[in-house]
Design an enzyme around this catalytic site. Structure first.
Site, PDB file in Angstrom:
ATOM      1  CG  ASP A  21      -9.121   5.003   1.915  1.00  0.00           C
ATOM      2  OD1 ASP A  21      -8.664   5.513   2.960  1.00  0.00           O
ATOM      3  OD2 ASP A  21      -8.391   4.473   1.052  1.00  0.00           O
ATOM      4  CD  GLU A  51      -5.118   3.703  -2.569  1.00  0.00           C
ATOM      5  OE1 GLU A  51      -6.001   4.468  -2.150  1.00  0.00           O
ATOM      6  OE2 GLU A  51      -3.945   4.057  -2.765  1.00  0.00           O
ATOM      7  CG  ASP A  67      -1.689   1.269   1.451  1.00  0.00           C
ATOM      8  OD1 ASP A  67      -1.611   2.167   0.591  1.00  0.00           O
ATOM      9  OD2 ASP A  67      -2.393   1.370   2.485  1.00  0.00           O
ATOM     10  CE  LYS A  71      -1.567   7.053  -3.708  1.00  0.00           C
ATOM     11  NZ  LYS A  71      -2.102   6.092  -2.721  1.00  0.00           N
TER      12      LYS A  71
HETATM   13  P1  ADP Z   1      -2.971   7.472   3.789  1.00  0.00           P
HETATM   14  O1  ADP Z   1      -3.949   6.520   3.197  1.00  0.00           O
HETATM   15  O2  ADP Z   1      -3.301   8.918   3.552  1.00  0.00           O
HETATM   16  O3  ADP Z   1      -1.545   7.163   3.472  1.00  0.00           O
HETATM   17  P2  ADP Z   1      -3.525   6.382   6.493  1.00  0.00           P
HETATM   18  O4  ADP Z   1      -4.636   5.493   6.079  1.00  0.00           O
HETATM   19  O5  ADP Z   1      -2.340   5.765   7.108  1.00  0.00           O
HETATM   20  O6  ADP Z   1      -3.055   7.375   5.366  1.00  0.00           O
HETATM   21  O7  ADP Z   1      -4.153   7.455   7.518  1.00  0.00           O
HETATM   22  C1  ADP Z   1      -3.383   8.416   8.161  1.00  0.00           C
HETATM   23  C2  ADP Z   1      -4.290   9.248   9.046  1.00  0.00           C
HETATM   24  O8  ADP Z   1      -4.907   8.403  10.019  1.00  0.00           O
HETATM   25  C3  ADP Z   1      -3.544  10.331   9.831  1.00  0.00           C
HETATM   26  O9  ADP Z   1      -4.218  11.569   9.682  1.00  0.00           O
HETATM   27  C4  ADP Z   1      -3.638   9.856  11.267  1.00  0.00           C
HETATM   28  O10 ADP Z   1      -3.731  10.925  12.191  1.00  0.00           O
HETATM   29  C5  ADP Z   1      -4.922   9.055  11.255  1.00  0.00           C
HETATM   30  N1  ADP Z   1      -4.964   8.094  12.360  1.00  0.00           N
HETATM   31  C6  ADP Z   1      -4.159   7.024  12.560  1.00  0.00           C
HETATM   32  N2  ADP Z   1      -4.461   6.405  13.719  1.00  0.00           N
HETATM   33  C7  ADP Z   1      -5.482   7.100  14.268  1.00  0.00           C
HETATM   34  C8  ADP Z   1      -6.247   6.982  15.476  1.00  0.00           C
HETATM   35  N3  ADP Z   1      -6.022   6.025  16.351  1.00  0.00           N
HETATM   36  N4  ADP Z   1      -7.225   7.899  15.706  1.00  0.00           N
HETATM   37  C9  ADP Z   1      -7.459   8.886  14.836  1.00  0.00           C
HETATM   38  N5  ADP Z   1      -6.792   9.056  13.687  1.00  0.00           N
HETATM   39  C10 ADP Z   1      -5.813   8.180  13.401  1.00  0.00           C
HETATM   40 MG    MG Z   2      -4.559   5.024   2.095  1.00  0.00          MG
END
Ligand code: ADP
Ligand code: MG
Length: 566
Positions: free
Chosen positions: A168, A145, A6, A68
């Site tokens: 998502d 995705e 991912d 990205k």
């Molecule tokens: P992306 O798909 O954009 O690469 P992710 O799916 O990893 O990102 O999501 C990242 C986001 O998830 C960040 O904004 C982070 O603050 C949030 N996040 C991760 N864990 C938690 C949590 N326990 N509670 C709230 N938000 C969270």
């Molecule tokens: Mg993502």
């Protein structure tokens, strides 16, 4: 060995299929998520992940994130004395994940399935493949995705047919996809989203709340001077409130402390505008797919920000049932990509229909925001939002800013950032207007985008009937095989920060950042911790280094949590 990756905007991660099981891979810091951040260290070696993320604040000219969003374009960024394209930065992230996998599994990675957003255009998909190639990975397949999320949940095994919605919410983007499984083929029936909506926007809302409360109580010196510290604190508080009823938002600066207790119950109000914005793309995706909520067989929540209880409650109320959350939302896509990889090995890969007849980027112009007399330049005004089906034509109306203005300058951009400096400039036009008081001359900006990626910008001044036109042929920025070979040589010449030193580098970068965020006595303390750790490092005694790192990490945690006692 086959792996699934991912490659996210905020975080990336990898999983492998081993002995009939899915296994998530940890990085050099022992963590599953690797921030999609790339930088150069002080010796010019490449640093990827958490240490690079710490340095975003302390070394902004050597570090970059969110690339990205620029995949499939000719965008470049300068780090030190080198220019990087988005494919190259993605390649460095992929390379780092590949090393982690090889380290964890003790065998070379041969093939990979990488996930891409459903709305990715052909150029963006090609760029992702190039990134894999540059990282030394054979990209066997790209998977959407949302399809990956469905595979992680095993929806392909639940029958020949079904309709699913994938919600998502990541760090900076919100994507909604309606999927249809029909005779074993998964089709993205519709995808809608919001490029300016993710965990970061919730952080910003929390910052605004904190700042307005502090201002009401006598004020903060200058909140803009503490953007980074405020952002980190907001993320921490937001995540803590997922489990606790209250959390304290604290800013320490200039030897002072400002704090505010936030109750879980207050979040509804603080986040209300954002929660409202989550509804629209859902409605649009359902409308575009001509599907009613009642027809959905499953609703999947993925993306780290769907860990927020508030978001889960909203989804439950919008859909009238509880969405599936049995898989960690930030791991689902990597797991699904790996399931696809494994199926592929057995020649049983799930077939997908890819949707590419959409305008993949937001196209817009620069605008100026007026705050009373003060004019703030550089804001982005989207005219055509990304992901609309092409051909498309949209109009936005703007007006003059100054009294007796005779000319209006328009700069056209492509991209998803709030500020135009982070988007890609496509062209420029100057339009004469009759002198009138400010705001009295309006201009219609019409953008027309067709299937060949040609953008026509037409500006009309209704007052004079004059029309001005500019045609921009979008060069999607796909690299030729020769260019790929050149980039490969250039990337291979780059030195990579040694993996075994990453935990140490991360701690040093974190101390640097804490030093910058603090002042006075606290700074002295941090500087002392840095010196102690440096000394341990110089001893070259691994046991001593490890124990110093553990001890100093605890102290850094205490400083960050405001629990540090002198
Ligand atoms: P992306 O798909 O954009 O690469 P992710 O799916 O990893 O990102 O999501 C990242 C986001 O998830 C960040 O904004 C982070 O603050 C949030 N996040 C991760 N864990 C938690 C949590 N326990 N509670 C709230 N938000 C969270
Ligand atoms: Mg993502």
């Amino acid at each position: 060995m086959i792996v699934g990756i991912d490659l996210g905007t905020t975080n990336s991660l990898a999983a492998v299929w081993q002995d009939g099981n899915l296994r998530l891979i940890t990085n050099a810091l022992g963590e599953l998520l690797t921030p999609s951040v790339v930088g150069l260290d002080d010796e010019g070696r490449v640093l990827v992940g958490k240490a690079a993320r710490e340095r975003l604040h302390t070394h902004p000219h050597l570090t970059t994130a969110l690339f990205k969003r620029h995949m499939g374009t000719a965008w470049t960024v300068r780090l030190g004395d080198k220019l990087f394209r988005a494919e190259e930065l993605s390649a460095l992230v992929l390379k780092s994940l590949k090393d982690d996998i090889e380290r964890a599994c003790g065998e070379p990675v041969t093939e990979a399935v990488i996930s891409v957003p459903a709305y990715f255009s052909d150029a963006q998909r090609k760029a992702t493949k190039v990134a894999g190639e540059l990282a030394g990975l054979k990209v066997e397949k790209l998977i959407n995705e949302p399809t990956a999320a469905a595979l992680a949940y095993g929806l392909h095994r639940q029958g020949e047919e079904g309709t699913f919605l994938v919600f998502d919410l990541g760090g900076g983007t919100f994507d909604v996809s309606v999927l249809e499984l029909f005779e074993g083929v998964m089709e993205v029936r519709a995808s809608a989203g919001d490029n300016f909506l993710g965990g970061e926007d919730f952080d910003q809302a929390l910052i605004d709340f904190f700042v307005s409360r502090q201002m009401a109580a006598g004020g903060l010196p200058d909140p803009r001077a503490h953007t980074h510290a405020l952002r980190r604190e907001a993320e921490r508080v937001r995540q803590a409130l997922g489990e606790l009823h209250t959390a304290t938002f604290t800013l320490r600066a200039e030897d002072k402390t400002w704090s505010e207790t936030v109750h879980q119950g207050e979040l509804n109000e603080i986040f209300a505008p954002l929660l409202t914005r989550l509804r629209q793309p859902i409605e649009r995706a359902l409308r575009d797919a001509r599907i009613r909520v009642a027809d959905l067989d499953e609703i999947l929540l993925v993306g780290g920000a769907t860990r927020m209880p508030l978001v889960r409650r909203l989804a439950a109320s919008l859909f009238g049932r509880f969405p599936s959350v049995s898989i960690n939302p930030d791991e689902a896509i990597a797991l699904g990509a790996t399931v696809q990889a494994a199926l592929k090995k057995r020649d049983a890969a799930l077939e997908e229909v890819v949707l590419t007849d959409v305008c993949p980027y937001t196209l817009g112009i620069e605008t100026v925001k007026a705050f009373g007399r003060h004019h703030d330049e550089g804001h982005y005004l989207p005219v055509i939002e990304r992901n609309v089906v092409v051909p498309v034509s949209r109009v936005k109306t703007v007006s003059t800013l100054y009294d007796n203005q005779t000319m209006v300058a328009f700069t056209i951009y492509q991209g998803e950032s709030r500020l135009v400096k982070d988007n890609i400039e496509l062209g420029h036009m100057r339009v004469p207007v009759p002198p009138k008081p400010a705001g009295e001359v309006s201009l219609d900006v019409r953008f027309t985008y067709d299937v060949n990626g040609i953008l026509e910008a037409e500006i009309t001044v209704p007052l004079t009937g004059q029309r001005h036109q500019l045609i921009i042929e979008n060069n999607p920025g796909v690299l030729t095989p020769e260019e790929i070979a050149q980039r490969l040589t250039a990337l291979q010449a780059l030195k990579i920060h040694p993996r075994e030193r990453q935990p140490n580098t991360h701690l040093l970068a974190r101390l640097d950042r804490l030093y910058q965020e603090n002042t006075g006595e606290m700074r002295e303390e941090i500087s002392y911790l840095g010196a102690c750790f440096q000394q341990a490092l110089e001893s070259q005694d691994d046991a001593r280094i490890d124990s110093a790192r553990q001890e100093i990490t605890l102290k850094a945690d205490a400083i960050e949590a405001g629990m540090w006692l002198f």
